[in-house]
Design a protein around this motif. Structure first.
Motif, PDB file in Angstrom:
ATOM      1  N   ARG A   1       0.838  -1.208   0.000  1.00 57.27           N
ATOM      2  CA  ARG A   1       0.000   0.000   0.000  1.00 57.27           C
ATOM      3  C   ARG A   1       0.866   1.249   0.000  1.00 57.27           C
ATOM      4  N   ALA A   2       1.855   1.268   0.904  1.00 56.55           N
ATOM      5  CA  ALA A   2       2.715   2.448   1.017  1.00 56.55           C
ATOM      6  C   ALA A   2       3.469   2.698  -0.270  1.00 56.55           C
ATOM      7  N   GLY A   3       3.946   1.627  -0.902  1.00 60.52           N
ATOM      8  CA  GLY A   3       4.669   1.783  -2.160  1.00 60.52           C
ATOM      9  C   GLY A   3       3.780   2.331  -3.257  1.00 60.52           C
ATOM     10  N   GLY A   4       2.526   1.884  -3.302  1.00 57.39           N
ATOM     11  CA  GLY A   4       1.598   2.400  -4.300  1.00 57.39           C
ATOM     12  C   GLY A   4       1.261   3.857  -4.062  1.00 57.39           C
ATOM     13  N   GLU A   5       1.108   4.238  -2.801  1.00 60.21           N
ATOM     14  CA  GLU A   5       0.805   5.632  -2.481  1.00 60.21           C
ATOM     15  C   GLU A   5       1.957   6.551  -2.875  1.00 60.21           C
ATOM     16  N   ALA A   6       3.182   6.150  -2.546  1.00 61.11           N
ATOM     17  CA  ALA A   6       4.350   6.974  -2.883  1.00 61.11           C
ATOM     18  C   ALA A   6       4.520   7.082  -4.392  1.00 61.11           C
ATOM     19  N   ALA A   7       4.333   5.983  -5.115  1.00 55.76           N
ATOM     20  CA  ALA A   7       4.478   6.006  -6.568  1.00 55.76           C
ATOM     21  C   ALA A   7       3.416   6.899  -7.208  1.00 55.76           C
TER      22      ALA A   7
ATOM     23  N   ALA B   1      -2.857  -0.310  -5.525  1.00 55.82           N
ATOM     24  CA  ALA B   1      -3.964   0.531  -5.974  1.00 55.82           C
ATOM     25  C   ALA B   1      -4.666   1.189  -4.796  1.00 55.82           C
ATOM     26  N   GLU B   2      -4.778   0.464  -3.688  1.00 54.49           N
ATOM     27  CA  GLU B   2      -5.389   1.045  -2.497  1.00 54.49           C
ATOM     28  C   GLU B   2      -4.592   2.272  -2.029  1.00 54.49           C
ATOM     29  N   GLY B   3      -3.264   2.142  -2.046  1.00 49.89           N
ATOM     30  CA  GLY B   3      -2.431   3.290  -1.695  1.00 49.89           C
ATOM     31  C   GLY B   3      -2.529   4.406  -2.712  1.00 49.89           C
ATOM     32  N   ALA B   4      -2.616   4.061  -4.001  1.00 47.85           N
ATOM     33  CA  ALA B   4      -2.714   5.071  -5.058  1.00 47.85           C
ATOM     34  C   ALA B   4      -4.015   5.861  -4.934  1.00 47.85           C
ATOM     35  N   LEU B   5      -5.112   5.188  -4.614  1.00 50.84           N
ATOM     36  CA  LEU B   5      -6.388   5.885  -4.422  1.00 50.84           C
ATOM     37  C   LEU B   5      -6.271   6.932  -3.315  1.00 50.84           C
ATOM     38  N   ARG B   6      -5.590   6.573  -2.257  1.00 51.92           N
ATOM     39  CA  ARG B   6      -5.412   7.511  -1.145  1.00 51.92           C
ATOM     40  C   ARG B   6      -4.645   8.752  -1.616  1.00 51.92           C
ATOM     41  N   ALA B   7      -3.590   8.534  -2.405  1.00 55.84           N
ATOM     42  CA  ALA B   7      -2.790   9.666  -2.900  1.00 55.84           C
ATOM     43  C   ALA B   7      -3.620  10.564  -3.811  1.00 55.84           C
TER      44      ALA B   7
ATOM     45  N   LEU C   1     -11.967  -4.837  -2.298  1.00 55.44           N
ATOM     46  CA  LEU C   1     -13.229  -4.548  -1.635  1.00 55.44           C
ATOM     47  C   LEU C   1     -13.058  -3.617  -0.446  1.00 55.44           C
ATOM     48  N   GLU C   2     -11.809  -3.401  -0.037  1.00 57.92           N
ATOM     49  CA  GLU C   2     -11.542  -2.467   1.054  1.00 57.92           C
ATOM     50  C   GLU C   2     -11.299  -1.050   0.535  1.00 57.92           C
ATOM     51  N   CYS C   3     -11.119  -0.912  -0.785  1.00 58.68           N
ATOM     52  CA  CYS C   3     -10.892   0.401  -1.375  1.00 58.68           C
ATOM     53  C   CYS C   3     -12.189   1.222  -1.383  1.00 58.68           C
ATOM     54  N   ARG C   4     -12.034   2.519  -1.345  1.00 59.24           N
ATOM     55  CA  ARG C   4     -13.157   3.438  -1.509  1.00 59.24           C
ATOM     56  C   ARG C   4     -12.783   4.471  -2.563  1.00 59.24           C
ATOM     57  N   PRO C   5     -13.413   4.455  -3.734  1.00 56.48           N
ATOM     58  CA  PRO C   5     -14.481   3.542  -4.135  1.00 56.48           C
ATOM     59  C   PRO C   5     -13.985   2.120  -4.363  1.00 56.48           C
ATOM     60  N   LEU C   6     -14.927   1.186  -4.446  1.00 58.16           N
ATOM     61  CA  LEU C   6     -14.565  -0.207  -4.721  1.00 58.16           C
ATOM     62  C   LEU C   6     -13.771  -0.279  -6.018  1.00 58.16           C
ATOM     63  N   LEU C   7     -12.774  -1.162  -6.017  1.00 60.91           N
ATOM     64  CA  LEU C   7     -11.773  -1.158  -7.076  1.00 60.91           C
ATOM     65  C   LEU C   7     -12.163  -2.030  -8.263  1.00 60.91           C
ATOM     66  N   THR C   8     -12.162  -1.431  -9.446  1.00 59.92           N
ATOM     67  CA  THR C   8     -12.187  -2.211 -10.684  1.00 59.92           C
ATOM     68  C   THR C   8     -10.809  -2.855 -10.834  1.00 59.92           C
ATOM     69  N   THR C   9     -10.783  -4.142 -11.168  1.00 56.25           N
ATOM     70  CA  THR C   9      -9.499  -4.844 -11.139  1.00 56.25           C
ATOM     71  C   THR C   9      -9.493  -6.029 -12.092  1.00 56.25           C
ATOM     72  N   VAL C  10      -8.301  -6.447 -12.456  1.00 51.89           N
ATOM     73  CA  VAL C  10      -8.108  -7.652 -13.265  1.00 51.89           C
ATOM     74  C   VAL C  10      -8.015  -8.835 -12.310  1.00 51.89           C
ATOM     75  N   ARG C  11      -8.876  -9.809 -12.501  1.00 53.21           N
ATOM     76  CA  ARG C  11      -8.899 -10.952 -11.589  1.00 53.21           C
ATOM     77  C   ARG C  11      -8.011 -12.071 -12.099  1.00 53.21           C
TER      78      ARG C  11
END
Length: 360
Positions: free
Chosen positions: A252-258, A280-286, A310-320
């Motif tokens: 998460r932290a790495g995604g937020e910083a990037a 992506a969760e970290g990126a959303l926060r940034a 499912l913990e992201c807000r908004p819920l994350l569109t993602t490749v499964r």
């Protein structure tokens, strides 16, 4: 009368099971060791007697007969990173590893085989190799993410049955299970382009991990229009051929910083592909910290479809990627190799799908 152990510490014996079932001690032994020569009716009678008496087979004695431990190792091998001191924390908090463990355990349970989780980095590979050589397990499920990791080759040299979690960077005669990484990245690109995003960017994982490199290559190729099946798509009008990228570390932290670095350098980004849900969760926060709306200003697509999505807000569109099914396939392949030594290696490739939620 029950012969279950009481306060005195009495433990039922195989002879008592034989007496309760009306068979010989040798027949009880054959049932316990899953011999095929026992008639179904007799096998059922012995199983009922085992339940009635509370008999527990001696695992050590059984292994002397079968030459099996009825255990396999899930070895999680991570590369050494000088600036990363959270190896174990990453293993036990990243949903990916939990999903692998759940999928493999579910597939092994019907075979009465137990899973032993063995995390390792380069500093203790020698201990893992020694553990495997000593025969504590019957086979290995190996998660190895570093293209330079020597452990797959070392495991192969031991002659122990093994299945890899991805295509090996260096060809080895070992079975493996993987997902079409580039195809997943193309799904993300196509979805962002179809939404009308024109200033696309990506946050990739460490490029010494083949899956991370393939996701980056697949996304860039799709955006640039170099994938033959998509060439000439009018939706690409006005899309720059070069996609800005920042490296993360699958946290998460790495995604937020990037994401902060990307937004500093390219404030006009309107579509972002992130190579894992945690990042992506970290990126959303940034993005949201900067007052930008998701997906109104920046649409975001992740990769994995893990619990983090499912913990992201908004819920994350993602490749499964179907991690549980892939892990179960690994386990089934391993059981087949254990039961039939010398069996030819197989590769099983799963196809990713796009799960559309609120972020894009």
């Amino acid at each position: 009368m029950s012969t279950r152990p009481g306060r005195g510490g009495h433990h039922p014996t195989m002879d008592q099971v034989a007496a309760a079932a009306g068979v010989s001690r040798a027949t009880v032994s054959r049932v316990i060791n899953n011999a095929a020569s026992v008639a179904p009716g007799i096998r059922d009678a012995v199983q009922r007697a085992i339940t009635q008496t509370g008999y527990v087979p001696n695992v050590a004695a059984r292994s002397l007969v079968t030459r099996r431990s009825n255990s396999v190792a899930l070895v999680i091998s991570e590369p050494d990173r000088p600036d990363d001191h959270s190896f174990l924390n990453r293993i036990f908090t990243d949903p990916y590893f939990g999903r692998v463990t759940a999928g493999a355990t579910a597939a092994l349970r019907p075979h009465d085989v137990h899973l032993v989780v063995v995390p390792t980095d380069a500093s203790d590979h020698h201990q893992v190799v020694r553990y495997l050589r000593q025969g504590h397990v019957d086979g290995v499920l190996l998660i190895s993410s570093d293209e330079c990791d020597p452990l797959p080759g070392q495991v192969h040299a031991l002659g122990i049955p093994a299945v890899l979690s991805s295509r090996p960077a260096t060809p080895l005669p070992l079975s493996y299970v993987d997902v079409e990484q580039r195809a997943g990245a193309r799904l993300a690109a196509a979805h962002l382009l179809a939404r009308g995003c024109r200033r696309l960017a990506t946050i990739n994982g460490p490029l010494d991990i083949p899956a991370a490199a393939e996701r980056l290559d697949g996304f860039r190729a799709a955006v640039a229009g170099s994938v033959p099946a998509e060439a000439g798509d009018p939706a690409r009008a006005g899309v720059p051929a070069t996609v800005p990228a920042e490296a993360g570390d699958f946290t998460r932290a790495g995604g937020e910083a990037a994401a902060h670095r990307l937004l500093d350098a390219h404030p006009d980004i309107d579509g972002l592909f992130v190579a894992s849900d945690l990042m992506a969760e970290g990126a959303l926060r940034a993005i949201q910290d900067r007052g930008r709306r998701v997906p109104g200003d920046v649409a975001v697509v992740g990769f994995d479809d893990s619990s983090a999505a499912l913990e992201c807000r908004p819920l994350l569109t993602t490749v499964r990627q179907p991690v549980e099914e892939m892990a179960a396939e690994m386990a089934q392949l391993l059981i087949a190799h254990i039961d039939a030594p010398g069996r030819s290696p197989r590769s099983v490739i799963f196809q990713p799908t796009l799960v559309i939620r609120d972020s894009a």
